[in-house]
Design a protein around this motif. Structure first.
Motif, PDB file in Angstrom:
ATOM      1  N   SER A  74       0.812  -1.215   0.000  1.00  0.00           N
ATOM      2  CA  SER A  74       0.000   0.000   0.000  1.00  0.00           C
ATOM      3  C   SER A  74       0.849   1.270   0.000  1.00  0.00           C
ATOM      4  O   SER A  74       0.641   2.174   0.801  1.00  0.00           O
ATOM      5  CB  SER A  74      -0.946   0.004   1.202  1.00  0.00           C
ATOM      6  OG  SER A  74      -1.620  -1.223   1.272  1.00  0.00           O
ATOM      7  N   ARG A  77       1.188   6.157  -2.793  1.00  0.00           N
ATOM      8  CA  ARG A  77       0.654   7.504  -2.527  1.00  0.00           C
ATOM      9  C   ARG A  77       1.552   8.642  -2.977  1.00  0.00           C
ATOM     10  O   ARG A  77       2.769   8.512  -2.991  1.00  0.00           O
ATOM     11  CB  ARG A  77       0.368   7.658  -1.028  1.00  0.00           C
ATOM     12  CG  ARG A  77      -0.864   6.881  -0.638  1.00  0.00           C
ATOM     13  CD  ARG A  77      -1.421   7.254   0.708  1.00  0.00           C
ATOM     14  NE  ARG A  77      -2.695   6.575   0.833  1.00  0.00           N
ATOM     15  CZ  ARG A  77      -3.885   7.159   0.695  1.00  0.00           C
ATOM     16  NH1 ARG A  77      -3.977   8.445   0.500  1.00  0.00           N
ATOM     17  NH2 ARG A  77      -4.992   6.450   0.771  1.00  0.00           N
ATOM     18  N   ALA A  96      -4.011   7.791  -3.137  1.00  0.00           N
ATOM     19  CA  ALA A  96      -3.334   6.591  -3.666  1.00  0.00           C
ATOM     20  C   ALA A  96      -3.791   6.381  -5.108  1.00  0.00           C
ATOM     21  O   ALA A  96      -3.733   7.310  -5.907  1.00  0.00           O
ATOM     22  CB  ALA A  96      -3.613   5.390  -2.780  1.00  0.00           C
ATOM     23  N   ARG A 187      -9.739   8.689  -7.417  1.00  0.00           N
ATOM     24  CA  ARG A 187      -9.274   8.792  -6.038  1.00  0.00           C
ATOM     25  C   ARG A 187      -8.957  10.265  -5.827  1.00  0.00           C
ATOM     26  O   ARG A 187      -8.445  10.931  -6.727  1.00  0.00           O
ATOM     27  CB  ARG A 187      -8.014   7.954  -5.803  1.00  0.00           C
ATOM     28  CG  ARG A 187      -8.134   6.498  -6.167  1.00  0.00           C
ATOM     29  CD  ARG A 187      -9.216   5.773  -5.415  1.00  0.00           C
ATOM     30  NE  ARG A 187      -8.813   5.319  -4.104  1.00  0.00           N
ATOM     31  CZ  ARG A 187      -9.604   4.620  -3.275  1.00  0.00           C
ATOM     32  NH1 ARG A 187     -10.846   4.318  -3.649  1.00  0.00           N
ATOM     33  NH2 ARG A 187      -9.174   4.240  -2.108  1.00  0.00           N
ATOM     34  N   LYS A 290     -12.055  -2.645  -5.301  1.00  0.00           N
ATOM     35  CA  LYS A 290     -10.969  -2.088  -6.093  1.00  0.00           C
ATOM     36  C   LYS A 290      -9.779  -1.743  -5.201  1.00  0.00           C
ATOM     37  O   LYS A 290      -9.944  -1.127  -4.152  1.00  0.00           O
ATOM     38  CB  LYS A 290     -11.496  -0.808  -6.780  1.00  0.00           C
ATOM     39  CG  LYS A 290     -10.637  -0.331  -7.903  1.00  0.00           C
ATOM     40  CD  LYS A 290     -11.377   0.680  -8.757  1.00  0.00           C
ATOM     41  CE  LYS A 290     -10.409   1.292  -9.743  1.00  0.00           C
ATOM     42  NZ  LYS A 290     -10.342   2.726  -9.683  1.00  0.00           N
ATOM     43  N   ALA A 291      -8.590  -2.141  -5.647  1.00  0.00           N
ATOM     44  CA  ALA A 291      -7.374  -1.868  -4.870  1.00  0.00           C
ATOM     45  C   ALA A 291      -6.542  -0.795  -5.540  1.00  0.00           C
ATOM     46  O   ALA A 291      -6.531  -0.672  -6.762  1.00  0.00           O
ATOM     47  CB  ALA A 291      -6.547  -3.141  -4.739  1.00  0.00           C
ATOM     48  N   CYS A 292      -5.792  -0.038  -4.722  1.00  0.00           N
ATOM     49  CA  CYS A 292      -4.796   0.894  -5.253  1.00  0.00           C
ATOM     50  C   CYS A 292      -3.511   0.119  -5.559  1.00  0.00           C
ATOM     51  O   CYS A 292      -3.409  -1.076  -5.244  1.00  0.00           O
ATOM     52  CB  CYS A 292      -4.492   1.976  -4.226  1.00  0.00           C
ATOM     53  SG  CYS A 292      -5.933   2.924  -3.705  1.00  0.00           S
ATOM     54  N   CYS A 295      -1.577  -2.757  -3.265  1.00  0.00           N
ATOM     55  CA  CYS A 295      -2.351  -2.882  -2.023  1.00  0.00           C
ATOM     56  C   CYS A 295      -3.090  -4.210  -1.959  1.00  0.00           C
ATOM     57  O   CYS A 295      -3.886  -4.520  -2.849  1.00  0.00           O
ATOM     58  CB  CYS A 295      -3.347  -1.740  -1.888  1.00  0.00           C
ATOM     59  SG  CYS A 295      -4.228  -1.864  -0.320  1.00  0.00           S
ATOM     60  N   ILE A 297      -5.366  -4.831   0.159  1.00  0.00           N
ATOM     61  CA  ILE A 297      -6.625  -4.636   0.893  1.00  0.00           C
ATOM     62  C   ILE A 297      -7.847  -4.473  -0.007  1.00  0.00           C
ATOM     63  O   ILE A 297      -8.871  -5.097   0.227  1.00  0.00           O
ATOM     64  CB  ILE A 297      -6.513  -3.382   1.804  1.00  0.00           C
ATOM     65  CG1 ILE A 297      -5.343  -3.577   2.768  1.00  0.00           C
ATOM     66  CG2 ILE A 297      -7.816  -3.087   2.485  1.00  0.00           C
ATOM     67  CD1 ILE A 297      -5.669  -3.896   4.158  1.00  0.00           C
ATOM     68  N   ALA A 298      -7.761  -3.604  -0.973  1.00  0.00           N
ATOM     69  CA  ALA A 298      -8.902  -3.337  -1.865  1.00  0.00           C
ATOM     70  C   ALA A 298     -10.097  -2.775  -1.114  1.00  0.00           C
ATOM     71  O   ALA A 298     -11.193  -3.338  -1.133  1.00  0.00           O
ATOM     72  CB  ALA A 298      -9.297  -4.600  -2.633  1.00  0.00           C
ATOM     73  N   CYS A 299      -9.911  -1.617  -0.476  1.00  0.00           N
ATOM     74  CA  CYS A 299     -11.044  -1.006   0.237  1.00  0.00           C
ATOM     75  C   CYS A 299     -11.919  -0.179  -0.703  1.00  0.00           C
ATOM     76  O   CYS A 299     -12.990   0.270  -0.310  1.00  0.00           O
ATOM     77  CB  CYS A 299     -10.560  -0.170   1.413  1.00  0.00           C
ATOM     78  SG  CYS A 299      -9.886   1.445   0.962  1.00  0.00           S
ATOM     79  N   GLY A 300     -11.471   0.062  -1.937  1.00  0.00           N
ATOM     80  CA  GLY A 300     -12.259   0.866  -2.868  1.00  0.00           C
ATOM     81  C   GLY A 300     -13.528   0.151  -3.311  1.00  0.00           C
ATOM     82  O   GLY A 300     -13.555  -1.085  -3.399  1.00  0.00           O
ATOM     83  N   CYS A 509      -0.061   4.182   2.811  1.00  0.00           N
ATOM     84  CA  CYS A 509      -1.464   4.354   3.187  1.00  0.00           C
ATOM     85  C   CYS A 509      -1.588   4.175   4.694  1.00  0.00           C
ATOM     86  O   CYS A 509      -1.065   3.231   5.275  1.00  0.00           O
ATOM     87  CB  CYS A 509      -2.337   3.326   2.463  1.00  0.00           C
ATOM     88  SG  CYS A 509      -4.081   3.491   2.905  1.00  0.00           S
ATOM     89  N   PHE A 511      -3.954   3.201   6.524  1.00  0.00           N
ATOM     90  CA  PHE A 511      -4.600   1.986   7.020  1.00  0.00           C
ATOM     91  C   PHE A 511      -3.566   0.955   7.455  1.00  0.00           C
ATOM     92  O   PHE A 511      -3.838   0.091   8.281  1.00  0.00           O
ATOM     93  CB  PHE A 511      -5.516   1.371   5.957  1.00  0.00           C
ATOM     94  CG  PHE A 511      -6.833   2.086   5.847  1.00  0.00           C
ATOM     95  CD1 PHE A 511      -7.637   2.272   6.950  1.00  0.00           C
ATOM     96  CD2 PHE A 511      -7.270   2.572   4.626  1.00  0.00           C
ATOM     97  CE1 PHE A 511      -8.845   2.938   6.852  1.00  0.00           C
ATOM     98  CE2 PHE A 511      -8.477   3.235   4.514  1.00  0.00           C
ATOM     99  CZ  PHE A 511      -9.274   3.421   5.625  1.00  0.00           C
TER     100      PHE A 511
HETATM  101  S1  SF4 Z   1      -6.128   0.394   1.934  1.00  0.00           S
HETATM  102 FE1  SF4 Z   1      -7.626   1.263   0.488  1.00  0.00          FE
HETATM  103  S2  SF4 Z   1      -7.023   3.463   0.254  1.00  0.00           S
HETATM  104 FE2  SF4 Z   1      -5.276   2.356   1.202  1.00  0.00          FE
HETATM  105  S3  SF4 Z   1      -3.996   1.824  -0.558  1.00  0.00           S
HETATM  106 FE3  SF4 Z   1      -5.357   0.054  -0.137  1.00  0.00          FE
HETATM  107  S4  SF4 Z   1      -7.157   0.281  -1.479  1.00  0.00           S
HETATM  108 FE4  SF4 Z   1      -6.047   2.275  -1.419  1.00  0.00          FE
END
Ligand code: SF4
Length: 622
Positions: A74, A77, A96, A187, A290-292, A295, A297-300, A509, A511
């Motif tokens: 992640s 940015r 990001a 974003r 969707k991920a950045c 990343c 995580i894919a919080c998008g 990021c 998070f």
């Molecule tokens: S946690 Fe969410 S905002 Fe942060 S880099 Fe990953 S997808 Fe993007």
């Protein structure tokens, strides 16, 4: 060449069209790392006291961090730093997605824009080449249309960061949107009106592509350190919740504590929460996660509204748009909130400031401070999704009442007066995010002291308070009873502000703070750059950056009186819920915070603290 860096920062004089290259020495990089840290060093040195944020003497600085564009988790940015037109103070926003990585791989760590272009332009960076191009045909276009047209001109492999019409119209909280690949996508580098500064310079976009690699000092160690952390994040509870429910995962947790701002913060319990929660999004509108860049995580969220007049698909909503357009405006129509988020992507608007300013206008209307005469006949009532959507459009276009609301909550309140400042929900001019500090007192201190104004991610204390989640080294037990003002816990805010200043400097990021510690980041920075960079260096660097940001604000005239909260939070008890009867008693927390910081009782960094941080050269400036 230094590892972790491309070794070039562009300086673009928009008044003359001249483009030059430069790069700081290694000692400066070690002191400020990159991203927000390095950009703030440039801003402090080059934008003196009293400069008009929307005038030619202000500078707009885009900067990546050493980890941006590397495979560590992640770290895609970029940060934008400038003097904020919304607060008149140090302004910063970051995002990001993929543009930051494309820009760095095009051969540059950052770009400093100065002056004002005589006509609209955009910057192209491509494998070590930088050039300004005419953007007259892009002026007036939405972010997704701008992105589409630039890709058509240059090639599909370019990534674009741009402004929409809100930035062109210098709406004080206009955002910069990157990766608006399709209608309603994007974003946002949303906060502090960085898009308005871009508009004031007639800079429509930056388009970047590149094949240049980030050099790594110790390839094997970096690969191992990265893989280990990537795996940890992949297996974390953070991933499980954020991937499934997105940032809206926290909505229920905040509402159940009675801290979800509702009806412009008149209460902290939103009865419509179930209709707009993370679960509701999954069940009703979610089409894809969707991920950045890099990343796990894919919080998008990609969502689809099915019902007219809000039908359409796009990126969003996020917790903060659910807070500002939802709870604050007392609207539980998920498709309307999502549509407002889509519009903010297209116009280039900060969702927090836009929704919050609309909620403030709704209360002004309720109290008769704004009337139909002011609004052009519009009834600005809480709970009306159509009015909320119409106001988003009017703000971006500066149309009618939108022209006033485009100035932001603080300016509107100062213009209207009539006691409205009591419920104008901002700190230092920046509208507040969706966590009510009356339900978790330490959040109030974090809002009051954040260098960019009312901000939740300068010191993410909402993690250990509202969400009961450990963050970096901070456990839930470190913050104690969240309904008490405990002066000793002020150190938590200081420590987290310092640590997160480093996240913004390296391109990570925030998070990730729920999984990775200062030790983890120090190991990644060391193996990437070849420097001996310890967890102690991590903390000290963060403290140095934080103090430099503060010094910028102090030079502008900021005092203790600015480190405060809206009167509603200090004096009006929450009327219901688990935090019923609570207000924030800020002063004891602030006294303790200044002591932990080594600042005097007026919030000014003491000379000995600045010397300790290697910032003695700014003593004479403040
Ligand atoms: S946690 Fe969410 S905002 Fe942060 S880099 Fe990953 S997808 Fe993007």
């Amino acid at each position: 060449m230094l590892c972790g860096y491309m070794g070039k920062i562009l300086r673009v004089n928009l008044s003359t069209g001249k483009i030059t290259e430069e790069f700081p020495d290694e000692n400066t990089l070690k002191m400020f790392l990159g991203g927000s840290g390095l950009a703030t060093k440039y801003l402090f040195d080059e934008v003196g006291k009293g400069v008009d944020p929307l005038g030619p003497a202000n500078k707009l600085i885009f900067m990546t961090g050493p980890l941006t564009g590397t495979p560590s988790p992640s770290t895609g940015r970029y940060t934008v730093v400038s003097k904020s037109p919304l607060t008149g103070l140090w302004g910063q926003a970051n995002a990001a997605g993929f543009w930051g990585t494309a820009f760095k791989r095009s051969g540059f760590d950052g770009v400093i824009f100065e002056g004002v272009s005589p006509s609209p332009v955009y910057l192209v960076t491509d494998d070590g080449r930088a050039e300004l191009k005419d953007a007259k045909h892009l002026w007036g276009k939405s972010t997704s249309e701008t992105t589409r047209l630039i890709k058509k001109e240059l090639g599909e492999d370019f990534k674009v960061a741009c402004i929409g019409i809100a930035g062109e119209n210098m709406v004080k909280y206009a955002a910069i949107i990157n990766d608006a690949e399709k209608p309603n996508w994007g974003r946002a580098a949303g906060r502090c009106g960085m898009g308005a500064v871009m508009g004031s310079k007639r800079l429509k976009a930056i388009a970047s592509k590149g094949t240049m690699k980030v050099r790594v000092a110790n390839e094997e160690a970096f690969r191992e350190e990265t893989k280990k952390r990537y795996d940890w994040v992949n297996e974390s509870l953070l991933k499980m919740s954020l991937e499934v429910y997105g940032t809206a995962a926290v909505l229920d947790l905040v509402n159940v504590r009675g801290g979800f701002p509702t009806r412009n913060w008149q209460t902290g319990v939103f009865r419509g929460a179930d209709n707009i929660s993370g679960t509701a999004i999954v069940e009703k509108i979610l089409t894809e996660r969707k991920a950045c860049f890099a990343c796990p995580i894919a919080c998008g969220r990609l969502s689809e509204n099915k019902t007219a007049p809000y039908a359409g698909s796009g990126e969003g909503p996020e917790y903060e748009s659910l807070g500002s357009f939802g709870g604050m405006c007392e609207i539980d129509d998920l498709e309307a909130i999502t549509y407002a988020h889509f519009l903010c992507n297209e116009y280039g608007l900060d969702v927090i400031s836009a929704g919050s300013t609309i909620a403030f206008a709704m209360e002004c209307y309720e109290k008769g401070i704004l009337t139909k005469k002011d609004t052009g006949g519009l009834e600005i009532k809480f709970g009306d999704p159509n009015v909320m959507i119409e106001l988003v459009q009017k703000i971006a276009k500066r149309d009618g009442i939108g022209n006033l609301l485009a100035e932001g909550t603080k300016a509107v309140s100062e213009k209207l007066n009539k006691g409205s400042e009591r419920f104008a929900m901002h700190v230092k001019g920046l509208e507040l995010p969706a966590y009510d500090p009356r339900a978790a007192k330490l959040t109030g201190l974090a809002y009051a002291t954040a260098n960019r104004g009312g901000c939740h991610i300068t010191a993410y204390v909402e993690g250990p308070t509202f969400l009961s989640t450990p963050y970096l080294i901070v456990e839930q037990s470190d913050v104690g009873d969240i309904l008490q003002e405990i002066p000793e816990t002020a150190k938590v805010v200081k420590d987290m502000e310092d640590a997160l200043a480093v996240f913004d400097a390296i391109g990570a990021c925030k998070f990730m703070g729920m999984v990775l510690t200062a030790e983890d980041w120090a190991a990644l920075i060391s193996s990437l750059t070849g420097w001996e960079f310890t967890a102690a260096d991590f903390r000290k660097t963060g403290e140095r950056i934080y103090n430099l940001e503060r010094a910028f604000n102090v030079r502008e005239g900021l005092t203790r009186a600015d480190d405060t909260l809206p009167k509603r939070l200090l004096e009006e008890p929450l009327p219901e819920g688990p935090a019923k009867g609570q207000v924030v008693n800020l002063e004891p927390l602030l006294d303790a915070y200044y002591k932990y910081r080594g600042w005097d009782e007026n919030g000014r960094p003491k000379p000995e603290k600045l010397k300790e941080l290697g910032l003695e050269w700014i003593i004479k400036e403040i």
